[in-house]
Scaffold this motif. Structure first.
Motif, PDB file in Angstrom:
ATOM      1  N   VAL A  63      -8.494   7.786   4.482  1.00 28.33           N
ATOM      2  CA  VAL A  63      -7.144   7.555   3.961  1.00 28.33           C
ATOM      3  C   VAL A  63      -7.299   6.900   2.592  1.00 28.33           C
ATOM      4  O   VAL A  63      -8.131   6.001   2.429  1.00 28.33           O
ATOM      5  CB  VAL A  63      -6.308   6.630   4.879  1.00 28.33           C
ATOM      6  N   ALA A  64      -6.497   7.341   1.634  1.00 28.11           N
ATOM      7  CA  ALA A  64      -6.544   6.766   0.289  1.00 28.11           C
ATOM      8  C   ALA A  64      -5.179   6.177  -0.064  1.00 28.11           C
ATOM      9  O   ALA A  64      -4.140   6.803   0.171  1.00 28.11           O
ATOM     10  CB  ALA A  64      -6.928   7.831  -0.730  1.00 28.11           C
TER      11      ALA A  64
ATOM     12  N   ALA B 173       5.046   7.499  -0.164  1.00 29.15           N
ATOM     13  CA  ALA B 173       5.085   6.947   1.190  1.00 29.15           C
ATOM     14  C   ALA B 173       4.403   5.581   1.240  1.00 29.15           C
ATOM     15  O   ALA B 173       3.252   5.435   0.818  1.00 29.15           O
ATOM     16  CB  ALA B 173       4.412   7.898   2.176  1.00 29.15           C
ATOM     17  N   ARG B 174       5.127   4.618   1.784  1.00 29.38           N
ATOM     18  CA  ARG B 174       4.630   3.258   1.948  1.00 29.38           C
ATOM     19  C   ARG B 174       4.722   2.900   3.433  1.00 29.38           C
ATOM     20  O   ARG B 174       5.777   2.497   3.907  1.00 29.38           O
ATOM     21  CB  ARG B 174       5.458   2.289   1.114  1.00 29.38           C
ATOM     22  N   PRO B 175       3.632   3.048   4.160  1.00 34.99           N
ATOM     23  CA  PRO B 175       3.675   2.805   5.608  1.00 34.99           C
ATOM     24  C   PRO B 175       4.048   1.361   5.929  1.00 34.99           C
ATOM     25  O   PRO B 175       3.693   0.432   5.203  1.00 34.99           O
ATOM     26  CB  PRO B 175       2.256   3.106   6.073  1.00 34.99           C
ATOM     27  N   ASP B 176       4.776   1.186   7.035  1.00 31.48           N
ATOM     28  CA  ASP B 176       5.134  -0.146   7.507  1.00 31.48           C
ATOM     29  C   ASP B 176       3.889  -0.926   7.888  1.00 31.48           C
ATOM     30  O   ASP B 176       2.849  -0.355   8.230  1.00 31.48           O
ATOM     31  CB  ASP B 176       6.064  -0.066   8.719  1.00 31.48           C
ATOM     32  N   ARG B 177       4.005  -2.245   7.904  1.00 28.05           N
ATOM     33  CA  ARG B 177       2.871  -3.144   8.166  1.00 28.05           C
ATOM     34  C   ARG B 177       2.262  -2.948   9.558  1.00 28.05           C
ATOM     35  O   ARG B 177       1.088  -3.206   9.755  1.00 28.05           O
ATOM     36  CB  ARG B 177       3.322  -4.598   7.995  1.00 28.05           C
ATOM     37  N   ASP B 178       3.051  -2.492  10.536  1.00 28.77           N
ATOM     38  CA  ASP B 178       2.531  -2.359  11.893  1.00 28.77           C
ATOM     39  C   ASP B 178       1.980  -0.966  12.211  1.00 28.77           C
ATOM     40  O   ASP B 178       1.545  -0.712  13.328  1.00 28.77           O
ATOM     41  CB  ASP B 178       3.593  -2.753  12.916  1.00 28.77           C
ATOM     42  N   VAL B 179       1.966  -0.078  11.240  1.00 29.85           N
ATOM     43  CA  VAL B 179       1.410   1.262  11.435  1.00 29.85           C
ATOM     44  C   VAL B 179      -0.110   1.164  11.496  1.00 29.85           C
ATOM     45  O   VAL B 179      -0.725   0.442  10.722  1.00 29.85           O
ATOM     46  CB  VAL B 179       1.856   2.205  10.287  1.00 29.85           C
TER      47      VAL B 179
ATOM     48  N   VAL C 145      -3.754   2.522  10.787  1.00 29.77           N
ATOM     49  CA  VAL C 145      -4.319   3.345   9.722  1.00 29.77           C
ATOM     50  C   VAL C 145      -4.779   4.701  10.260  1.00 29.77           C
ATOM     51  O   VAL C 145      -4.722   5.708   9.553  1.00 29.77           O
ATOM     52  CB  VAL C 145      -5.436   2.590   8.962  1.00 29.77           C
ATOM     53  N   GLY C 146      -5.176   4.770  11.518  1.00 29.80           N
ATOM     54  CA  GLY C 146      -5.600   6.034  12.110  1.00 29.80           C
ATOM     55  C   GLY C 146      -4.499   7.067  12.224  1.00 29.80           C
ATOM     56  O   GLY C 146      -4.781   8.264  12.283  1.00 29.80           O
ATOM     57  N   THR C 147      -3.239   6.646  12.226  1.00 31.39           N
ATOM     58  CA  THR C 147      -2.138   7.617  12.295  1.00 31.39           C
ATOM     59  C   THR C 147      -2.008   8.388  10.995  1.00 31.39           C
ATOM     60  O   THR C 147      -1.356   9.423  10.959  1.00 31.39           O
ATOM     61  CB  THR C 147      -0.776   6.949  12.605  1.00 31.39           C
ATOM     62  N   LEU C 148      -2.609   7.878   9.937  1.00 31.82           N
ATOM     63  CA  LEU C 148      -2.491   8.503   8.625  1.00 31.82           C
ATOM     64  C   LEU C 148      -3.607   9.496   8.344  1.00 31.82           C
ATOM     65  O   LEU C 148      -3.612  10.138   7.301  1.00 31.82           O
ATOM     66  CB  LEU C 148      -2.458   7.410   7.547  1.00 31.82           C
ATOM     67  N   THR C 149      -4.543   9.639   9.278  1.00 29.84           N
ATOM     68  CA  THR C 149      -5.602  10.636   9.122  1.00 29.84           C
ATOM     69  C   THR C 149      -5.061  11.991   9.543  1.00 29.84           C
ATOM     70  O   THR C 149      -4.053  12.088  10.244  1.00 29.84           O
ATOM     71  CB  THR C 149      -6.840  10.289   9.973  1.00 29.84           C
TER      72      THR C 149
ATOM     73  N   LEU D 188       0.844  -1.191   0.000  1.00 28.68           N
ATOM     74  CA  LEU D 188       0.000   0.000   0.000  1.00 28.68           C
ATOM     75  C   LEU D 188       0.880   1.243   0.000  1.00 28.68           C
ATOM     76  O   LEU D 188       1.825   1.342   0.777  1.00 28.68           O
ATOM     77  CB  LEU D 188      -0.915   0.009   1.223  1.00 28.68           C
ATOM     78  N   GLN D 189       0.538   2.162  -0.865  1.00 27.94           N
ATOM     79  CA  GLN D 189       1.249   3.437  -0.960  1.00 27.94           C
ATOM     80  C   GLN D 189       0.213   4.543  -0.813  1.00 27.94           C
ATOM     81  O   GLN D 189      -0.852   4.487  -1.454  1.00 27.94           O
ATOM     82  CB  GLN D 189       1.947   3.527  -2.317  1.00 27.94           C
ATOM     83  N   ILE D 190       0.493   5.528   0.030  1.00 25.88           N
ATOM     84  CA  ILE D 190      -0.456   6.626   0.227  1.00 25.88           C
ATOM     85  C   ILE D 190      -0.620   7.362  -1.095  1.00 25.88           C
ATOM     86  O   ILE D 190       0.366   7.766  -1.723  1.00 25.88           O
ATOM     87  CB  ILE D 190       0.012   7.574   1.345  1.00 25.88           C
ATOM     88  N   ARG D 191      -1.855   7.483  -1.522  1.00 26.91           N
ATOM     89  CA  ARG D 191      -2.163   8.077  -2.825  1.00 26.91           C
ATOM     90  C   ARG D 191      -1.559   9.466  -2.944  1.00 26.91           C
ATOM     91  O   ARG D 191      -1.663  10.288  -2.032  1.00 26.91           O
ATOM     92  CB  ARG D 191      -3.678   8.131  -3.027  1.00 26.91           C
ATOM     93  N   GLY D 192      -0.908   9.715  -4.087  1.00 21.93           N
ATOM     94  CA  GLY D 192      -0.316  11.014  -4.367  1.00 21.93           C
ATOM     95  C   GLY D 192       1.061  11.215  -3.757  1.00 21.93           C
ATOM     96  O   GLY D 192       1.602  12.316  -3.824  1.00 21.93           O
ATOM     97  N   THR D 193       1.603  10.181  -3.127  1.00 14.70           N
ATOM     98  CA  THR D 193       2.928  10.272  -2.508  1.00 14.70           C
ATOM     99  C   THR D 193       3.738   9.029  -2.868  1.00 14.70           C
ATOM    100  O   THR D 193       3.246   8.128  -3.539  1.00 14.70           O
ATOM    101  CB  THR D 193       2.842  10.345  -0.964  1.00 14.70           C
TER     102      THR D 193
END
Length: 171
Positions: A159-160, A140-146, A148-152, A133-138
């Motif tokens: 989150v897209a 950035a590829r968050p680690d598996r243990d991140v 999803v709420g930290t990306l809001t 998964l890569q944050i749309r428009g970037t």
């Protein structure tokens, strides 16, 4: 019983705060012992990693351990998430298709990835393992243990992502 390791992530913050709790401590008391203390703001909830329902601040630490077993079946740590979002609307784009689903803010990127790759887009286990998964428009590829709420952003609970090949081919 020994002390229990605690790891806390929260909305719009990439940092993981670590601490130790006594088994009989409640969550509100645990949060107050962090330096600086973590004070729940009005409208914030506490979630256990990968579980949908928020926890009560008076929940006892040792009573939460059976809800989060590790690979050996015995939890050695609690992984918590603090957020204003009860649910995060996640959208994932792959091959010109888009899938959406709501997740608790404590859901890990690994959980979101599994849903997107295996369930939403029906990839084989091998193909799923070759995509991230890569944050749309970037880039950035968050680690598996991140969580999803930290990306809001703390204002909207969305989150897209794009589901992209793990290896980048540059020529």
């Amino acid at each position: 019983m020994q002390s229990i390791d605690i790891f806390i992530q929260s909305e719009h913050s990439p940092d993981i705060r670590a601490g130790v709790a006594e088994p009989v401590q409640n969550l509100a008391g645990l949060l107050a012992k962090f330096e600086p203390p973590i004070v729940l703001q009005d409208g914030q909830f506490i979630f256990l990693e990968d579980l949908a329902a928020p926890l009560e601040p008076d929940a006892i630490v040792e009573e939460l351990l059976p809800m989060c077993p590790d690979e050996q079946g015995m939890a050695s740590a609690l992984r918590l998430h603090i957020s204003r979002c009860r649910l995060v609307e996640v959208s994932v784009r792959f091959n010109a298709e888009e899938a959406k689903r709501r997740f608790a803010p404590g859901a890990t990127i690994a959980r979101v990835h599994h849903w997107a790759a295996r369930r939403a887009f029906n990839l084989s286990p091998r193909d799923a393992a070759e995509h991230v998964l890569q944050i749309r428009g970037t880039n950035a590829r968050p680690d598996r243990d991140v969580h999803v709420g930290t990306l809001t952003d703390g204002k909207t609970c969305t989150v897209a992502f794009d589901l992209v090949p793990r290896k980048r081919v540059e020529g």
